[in-house]
Design an enzyme around this catalytic site. Structure first.
Site, PDB file in Angstrom:
ATOM      1  N   GLY A  32       3.412  28.578  31.563  1.00  0.00           N
ATOM      2  CA  GLY A  32       2.635  29.794  31.323  1.00  0.00           C
ATOM      3  C   GLY A  32       3.453  31.062  31.377  1.00  0.00           C
ATOM      4  O   GLY A  32       2.966  32.127  30.999  1.00  0.00           O
ATOM      5  N   CYS A 241     -20.944  18.670  10.624  1.00  0.00           N
ATOM      6  CA  CYS A 241     -20.148  18.957   9.424  1.00  0.00           C
ATOM      7  C   CYS A 241     -20.905  18.471   8.180  1.00  0.00           C
ATOM      8  O   CYS A 241     -21.423  17.357   8.141  1.00  0.00           O
ATOM      9  CB  CYS A 241     -18.807  18.240   9.530  1.00  0.00           C
ATOM     10  SG  CYS A 241     -17.856  18.252   8.003  1.00  0.00           S
ATOM     11  N   CYS A 266     -15.871  20.751   8.790  1.00  0.00           N
ATOM     12  CA  CYS A 266     -14.807  20.611   9.782  1.00  0.00           C
ATOM     13  C   CYS A 266     -13.677  21.590   9.482  1.00  0.00           C
ATOM     14  O   CYS A 266     -13.233  21.703   8.335  1.00  0.00           O
ATOM     15  CB  CYS A 266     -14.199  19.212   9.718  1.00  0.00           C
ATOM     16  SG  CYS A 266     -15.181  17.941  10.479  1.00  0.00           S
ATOM     17  N   CYS A 272     -11.666  15.405   9.168  1.00  0.00           N
ATOM     18  CA  CYS A 272     -12.787  15.271   8.239  1.00  0.00           C
ATOM     19  C   CYS A 272     -12.488  14.159   7.221  1.00  0.00           C
ATOM     20  O   CYS A 272     -13.311  13.292   6.957  1.00  0.00           O
ATOM     21  CB  CYS A 272     -13.007  16.602   7.536  1.00  0.00           C
ATOM     22  SG  CYS A 272     -14.620  16.757   6.767  1.00  0.00           S
TER      23      CYS A 272
END
Lengths: 291, 258
Positions: A32, A241, A266, A272
């Site tokens: 981080g 979707c 999607c 997809c």
């Protein structure tokens, strides 16, 4: 003789890659934390992923398989050009399949399919500093990170709730990494934040213009900031979707005509496609031709 | 009042290069006590205040502060993390210009709540209730809680700044000309409010002002500064009613009588 002979493997010279790898190692060691690095000019404008490209160029090897996505899609300009770039300067194999890739460079999405150990996700980051819009001074934000003074981040969330009745930040939603550094997960939708938590894959973030690299190593705690009485929530979609019928995935709205027609599909095109090949059909989809 | 002081200042001296900021200032401040530092422009009041509040590091001298755990610490020996923590929990600083002490681009509620969030309050409802309570105490209407201080008048901004500083329950507040730049009727209300809050919360305060009326109304004790040195100190009423130094006499006699 190819025209790329004058370039080193993966475009960057070895000294530059070494410098960037050092920054990456430091970033992995301090999850981080934003590590400054000497960002190079790349043959593309800032804002097109120069940070991500430099990170990818530094870690890619001849055996790697590269996937590049832009807003979840494999077939948009940015994704296509970066994929072509590395196919040309590193002669690596490229793919659109999440499962097959060893390195996935991404702009603003994390693939729906859970990433595996050994995969590396490289994010393109425009503004790495989560406190930037609250505190414009770099000297001050660095000090705030060093002293763990993150009250200001909650001031932003407070403002959201005061103004909209809920936390209205939907992308670049701040997270705390391994209980220490507050980090901007790049402009991914907050839908993807939970995927960063305890991910099997290594996640690297490159900000070219801002000269910063940061990282989330595998199996690292990534917690989205929130209030006790306004807990973190991801977006929910009312319908699945329209092409593959998937639920619990991030959807994009697509305008169909000039009469208000639209559909939700999607955002992850690979996911997809895979589903449609497997025979799933949404409300506006057509059955794939039998093989 | 406690039997031990809160702040002990010893021979504080600050030079800007070769130019004198303030010299050889020593005093003690007890909990609940309000000390006014008066003097004309350039007499070293603000330098002293900034040195006391650890904004400036003096060339010599100490400022010892009794922390909440009763330990005496020299504030210049604190690590930066400790100092910043002290500044946002145990201390307050009210600037002359409210824009220096406020976040002008976030709402009044967030301005007041920032310190609570900085010390780890993560409950929105609680933060908001506390902010509302404090806005009420400084006489800002509750329906302004989501407005930015940019839309506030000077007096409201100053009151908001005071609420923002007092919300975390500090023990010591520094004020630099808190009524500067406000018109007299607004000044009077602000002083009244400050006096009420300081008395109610038992705050210790150090108020820098060039306005003797402010000193008279707010402070228990005062110090008169001239050319970087404290030339006279004592109970406020004593100093103002029976000034001993010629300069103080001049200062007191130059108050306009209406």
């Amino acid at each position: 003789m190819t025209t790329t002979a004058q370039y080193n493997f993966a475009y960057l010279d070895e000294q530059t890659k070494r410098m960037i790898r050092r920054a990456i190692l430091k970033a992995i060691a301090i999850p981080g934390y934003q590590v400054p690095f000497s960002s190079r000019e790349m043959p593309m404008p800032y804002g097109w992923g120069t940070g991500g490209v430099q990170v990818t160029a530094s870690i890619i090897g001849p055996d790697d398989v590269l996937k590049v996505i832009d807003q979840g899609a494999d077939d948009t300009t940015n994704a296509v050009s970066i994929r072509a770039f590395f196919a040309k300067v590193a002669q690596v194999q490229t793919t659109t399949r999440t499962a097959e890739a060893t390195i996935i460079q991404t702009r603003h999405r994390i693939p729906e399919r859970a990433l595996q150990a050994g995969q590396i996700l490289v994010y393109q980051v425009p503004i790495p500093e989560p406190l930037r819009f609250l505190e414009p001074r770099e000297t001050e934000t660095r000090k705030m990170h060093a002293l763990e003074e993150y009250g200001l981040m909650h001031v932003k969330l407070y403002e959201d709730i005061a103004r909209h009745g809920r936390i209205a930040t939907t992308y670049a939603y701040p997270v705390k990494v391994e209980g220490r550094y507050v980090m901007d997960p790049s402009p991914t939708p907050k839908f993807d934040n939970p995927k960063m938590h305890m991910s099997e894959a290594l996640q690297l973030f490159g900000a070219g213009r801002e000269h910063r690299i940061y990282a989330v190593p595998p199996h690292t705690e990534v917690v989205s900031l929130d209030f006790e009485d306004h807990p973190f929530e991801i977006q929910h979609f009312e319908q699945p979707c329209a092409l593959c019928g998937a639920e619990q995935v991030y959807l994009d709205e697509v305008i169909l005509d000039d009469a208000g027609g639209h559909m939700f599909v999607c955002s992850d095109t690979d996911n997809c496609e895979e589903r449609r090949n497997a025979g799933f059909v949404g409300s506006l989809g057509v059955q794939e031709a039998a093989e | 009042m406690s039997t031990e002081p809160l702040l002990r200042v010893e021979n504080l001296t600050k030079y800007y290069g070769t130019r004198l900021g303030c010299a050889d200032v020593s005093f003690e401040l007890w909990p609940g006590e309000v000390l006014a530092i008066v003097g004309e422009s350039g007499s070293g009041k603000t330098t002293l205040l900034n040195s006391l509040s650890a904004t400036l590091e003096p060339n010599s001298g100490h400022t010892l502060y009794r922390m909440r755990d009763e330990q005496w610490r020299n504030i210049y020996d604190l690590s930066e993390a400790e100092r910043r923590f002290l500044v946002r929990t145990d201390w307050g600083f009210v600037h002359q210009n409210p824009a220096d002490g406020l976040r002008m681009t976030v709402s009044a509620g967030a301005n007041v709540g920032e310190r609570l969030m900085a010390v780890g309050d993560r409950h929105y409802g609680h933060i908001r209730d506390t902010a509302l309570d404090w806005l009420g105490r400084v006489e800002i209407a509750a329906d302004r809680i989501d407005d930015q201080p940019r839309s506030f008048s000077g007096g409201m901004r100053q009151r908001l700044q005071i609420a923002r500083n007092l919300v975390a329950g500090p023990r010591l507040v520094f004020m630099d000309e808190p009524t500067g730049g406000l018109d007299v009727s607004v000044q009077a209300r602000l002083l009244d409010l400050l006096r009420g809050l300081v008395g109610e919360l038992g705050l210790a305060a150090i108020v820098v002002t060039h306005d003797l009326a402010v000193a008279r109304l707010l402070s228990h004790r005062m110090m008169v500064m001239k050319d970087g040195r404290v030339i006279e100190a004592g109970l406020t009423d004593r100093v103002l009613d029976d000034p001993r130094e010629p300069y103080t006499q001049l200062l007191v006699s130059s108050i306009l009588q209406v």
